[in-house]
Design an enzyme around this catalytic site. Structure first.
Site, short mmCIF file in Angstrom:
data_model
loop_
_atom_site.label_atom_id
_atom_site.label_comp_id
_atom_site.label_asym_id
_atom_site.label_seq_id
_atom_site.Cartn_x
_atom_site.Cartn_y
_atom_site.Cartn_z
N ALA A 10 -58.64 28.53 -75.08
CA ALA A 10 -59.23 28.99 -76.34
C ALA A 10 -60.62 28.40 -76.57
CB ALA A 10 -58.31 28.59 -77.49
N THR B 73 -48.21 34.63 -73.21
CA THR B 73 -47.86 33.20 -73.35
C THR B 73 -46.63 33.08 -74.22
OG1 THR B 73 -50.11 32.43 -72.99
CG2 THR B 73 -48.67 30.98 -74.24
N ARG C 122 -49.36 20.43 -74.17
CA ARG C 122 -49.89 20.55 -75.54
C ARG C 122 -48.86 21.10 -76.53
NH1 ARG C 122 -55.52 20.51 -75.28
NH2 ARG C 122 -55.97 22.11 -76.82
N SER D 225 -58.55 34.02 -73.02
CA SER D 225 -57.54 33.79 -74.06
C SER D 225 -57.65 34.80 -75.19
CB SER D 225 -57.76 32.37 -74.61
OG SER D 225 -57.06 32.18 -75.82
N HIS E 281 -48.04 24.43 -70.91
CA HIS E 281 -49.26 24.54 -71.72
C HIS E 281 -50.08 23.25 -71.62
CE1 HIS E 281 -50.46 27.58 -74.92
NE2 HIS E 281 -51.43 26.69 -75.07
N TYR F 174 -51.37 36.56 -76.94
CA TYR F 174 -50.42 36.04 -77.93
C TYR F 174 -49.89 37.26 -78.66
CZ TYR F 174 -51.76 31.10 -77.49
OH TYR F 174 -51.96 29.82 -77.05
N LYS G 25 -46.29 33.47 -69.17
CA LYS G 25 -46.90 32.14 -69.02
C LYS G 25 -46.15 31.15 -69.90
CE LYS G 25 -51.33 29.72 -69.45
NZ LYS G 25 -51.14 28.82 -70.59
C1 LIG Z 1 -58.43 23.15 -74.65
C2 LIG Z 1 -57.29 24.01 -74.17
C3 LIG Z 1 -57.09 25.25 -74.77
C4 LIG Z 1 -56.04 26.08 -74.32
N1 LIG Z 1 -55.89 27.32 -74.87
C5 LIG Z 1 -54.91 28.15 -74.40
C6 LIG Z 1 -54.75 29.46 -74.93
O1 LIG Z 1 -55.49 29.90 -75.80
N2 LIG Z 1 -53.74 30.23 -74.43
C7 LIG Z 1 -52.89 29.77 -73.44
O2 LIG Z 1 -51.99 30.50 -73.02
N3 LIG Z 1 -53.04 28.54 -72.93
C8 LIG Z 1 -54.01 27.72 -73.38
N4 LIG Z 1 -54.16 26.47 -72.83
C9 LIG Z 1 -53.26 26.05 -71.73
C10 LIG Z 1 -53.87 26.40 -70.38
O3 LIG Z 1 -53.87 27.79 -70.17
C11 LIG Z 1 -53.10 25.73 -69.22
O4 LIG Z 1 -51.76 26.12 -69.29
C12 LIG Z 1 -53.20 24.22 -69.25
O5 LIG Z 1 -54.52 23.81 -69.51
C13 LIG Z 1 -52.74 23.65 -67.90
O6 LIG Z 1 -52.82 22.27 -67.88
P1 LIG Z 1 -54.07 21.45 -67.27
O7 LIG Z 1 -55.10 21.43 -68.35
O8 LIG Z 1 -53.49 20.11 -66.97
O9 LIG Z 1 -54.55 22.19 -66.05
C14 LIG Z 1 -55.19 25.62 -73.28
C15 LIG Z 1 -55.41 24.37 -72.69
C16 LIG Z 1 -56.45 23.56 -73.12
C17 LIG Z 1 -56.66 22.23 -72.44
#
Ligand SMILES: Cc1cc2nc3c(=O)[nH]c(=O)nc-3n(C[C@H](O)[C@H](O)[C@H](O)COP(=O)(O)O)c2cc1C
Length: 382
Positions: free
Chosen positions: A82, A158, A282, A109, A279, A132, A255
């Protein structure tokens, strides 16, 4: 420290930390609760070791793999994340262009800050839209319609963010919606004038896929907080996702699948791929790492659906280990996000280039000429 001093993800992380206001850095770097899962995602790769074969004639190596109907020049692609124009003013434009340069897939995203239409018109590398699912089916469908019109190749729904995770770093810095910046956070913005200058002198920030979506009966565009509290559909279930997949009609992934039972259900509803992911730690802290869970899922459904290992990847050897267990490709966020925040497109290109070089070098050291030659035989668990 400069970009040319960065040789790995940790270096990019340090440079990003130096160059960005703290609240934004911690939004990228942080994770849920005690961040146990976040740390484990990378540590999991240390549970096993690679066992190389030598003298294999490795003068030319094929790093390509095919996922979601797309041939990728390397077995790592960029997960959707995002708010990228907040991290660097070029945002998704920089990330997409870097992905294109390396012939890999770019995930965009639902909360992106550049429109589906613009990415579709400017980028020829494979494009994955991360959806989403919204309480208003019209909004969900309109996003899918725009992806179809813009020539997106794949869709990923997701499924691990049915509510937002508890990101305590964001609560402390005040990087919440609405923002509640404390004096330390404000000081951090003030002491990063270059970031502030770029942010305020470029196109205003927007959530491009949502900007025309207004609160019922008003002309006020939705905010991120409204989005997560009111617009995301918590009643989402398998039947609804199956409907969405049918409406899309192309290659689609789920996902955020972690259990074997869910992996089987994903097969039942006709998923092309599952992205094994938490994710990036997170969402549900204490959940298992994708790499720890990978073998069970590959054993159960690896012959019926493509499996992508997402999260914790910081090194070429991590990619090799996941592919050896049976993933068709890996994906990641922070591996390119720190570099984006630190240095825009140049940064992302350097990060992907270094990772690509690592994968190629490691393949040669493993005595493997193509991804297909990697397997469990070259992996030993401790
Ligand atoms: C800052 C940030 C924003 C993210 N935003 C989204 C998002 O909008 N939609 C989503 O499906 N995953 C989101 N993710 C998860 C990522 O798609 C991914 O699954 C995750 O970063 C994988 O872990 P890694 O950062 O250790 O590679 C986000 C991750 C981060 C770090």
């Amino acid at each position: 420290m400069r970009l040319t001093d960065c040789y790995n993800t940790e270096d990019f992380r340090k440079l990003a930390k130096r160059r960005m206001p703290a609240p934004i850095f911690h939004y990228i770097d942080g994770a849920a609760d005690d961040e146990v899962t976040y740390r484990r995602n990378t540590q999991a790769f240390e549970r096993c070791d690679l066992v190389p074969n030598v003298l294999a004639g490795v003068e030319s190596i094929d790093l390509s793999t095919t996922v979601l109907g797309q041939k990728l020049a390397m077995p790592f692609f960029l997960s959707p994340t995002a708010l990228q124009r907040l991290f660097h003013h070029d945002g998704e434009r920089a990330v997409a262009a870097a992905a294109e340069k390396f012939g890999t897939m770019f995930g965009i995203s639902s909360l992106a800050t550049v429109s589906i239409q613009e990415i579709g018109a400017t980028i020829s590398t494979p494009k994955l839209f991360q959806l989403y699912v919204h309480t208003d089916p019209g909004l969900t469908r309109s996003m899918i319609d725009r992806c179809k019109q813009a020539g997106f190749e794949a869709l990923a729904v997701t499924v691990d963010a049915i509510v937002g995770g508890n990101r305590e770093r964001d609560l402390r810095t005040g990087f919440t919606m609405p923002m509640r910046l404390n004096w330390r956070s404000l000081l951090s913005f003030a002491s990063h004038p270059r970031w502030a200058f770029n942010y305020f002198t470029h196109e205003p920030f927007e959530l491009s896929q949502l900007k025309d979506y207004v609160k019922a009966g008003t002309n006020v565009a939705v905010s991120v907080s409204e989005y997560f509290t009111g617009l995301l559909d918590q009643s989402l279930n398998w039947a609804a996702v199956e409907e969405i997949a049918k409406y899309w009609g192309g290659p689609f992934a789920l996902k955020g699948i972690m259990s074997v039972a869910d992996a089987r259900r994903a097969v039942d509803i006709g998923a092309t791929a599952i992205i094994v992911s938490n994710h990036g730690g997170r969402q549900l802290d204490g959940s298992r790492a994708p790499f720890d869970q990978l073998a069970e899922i590959v054993d159960a459904v690896g012959d019926k659906v493509e499996i992508i290992c997402d999260g914790g990847i910081r090194r070429g050897t991590h990619v090799l280990k996941a592919l050896s267990v049976g993933a068709k490709a890996c994906s990641g966020g922070r591996a390119y996000l720190y570099a984006l925040a630190a240095a825009g497109q140049h940064g992302v290109e350097r990060a992907i280039g270094l990772l690509r070089d690592e994968i190629e070098r490691d393949m040669k050291l493993m005595g493997c000429r193509s991804i297909a030659e990697l397997g469990r035989h070259n992996l030993k668990f401790r």
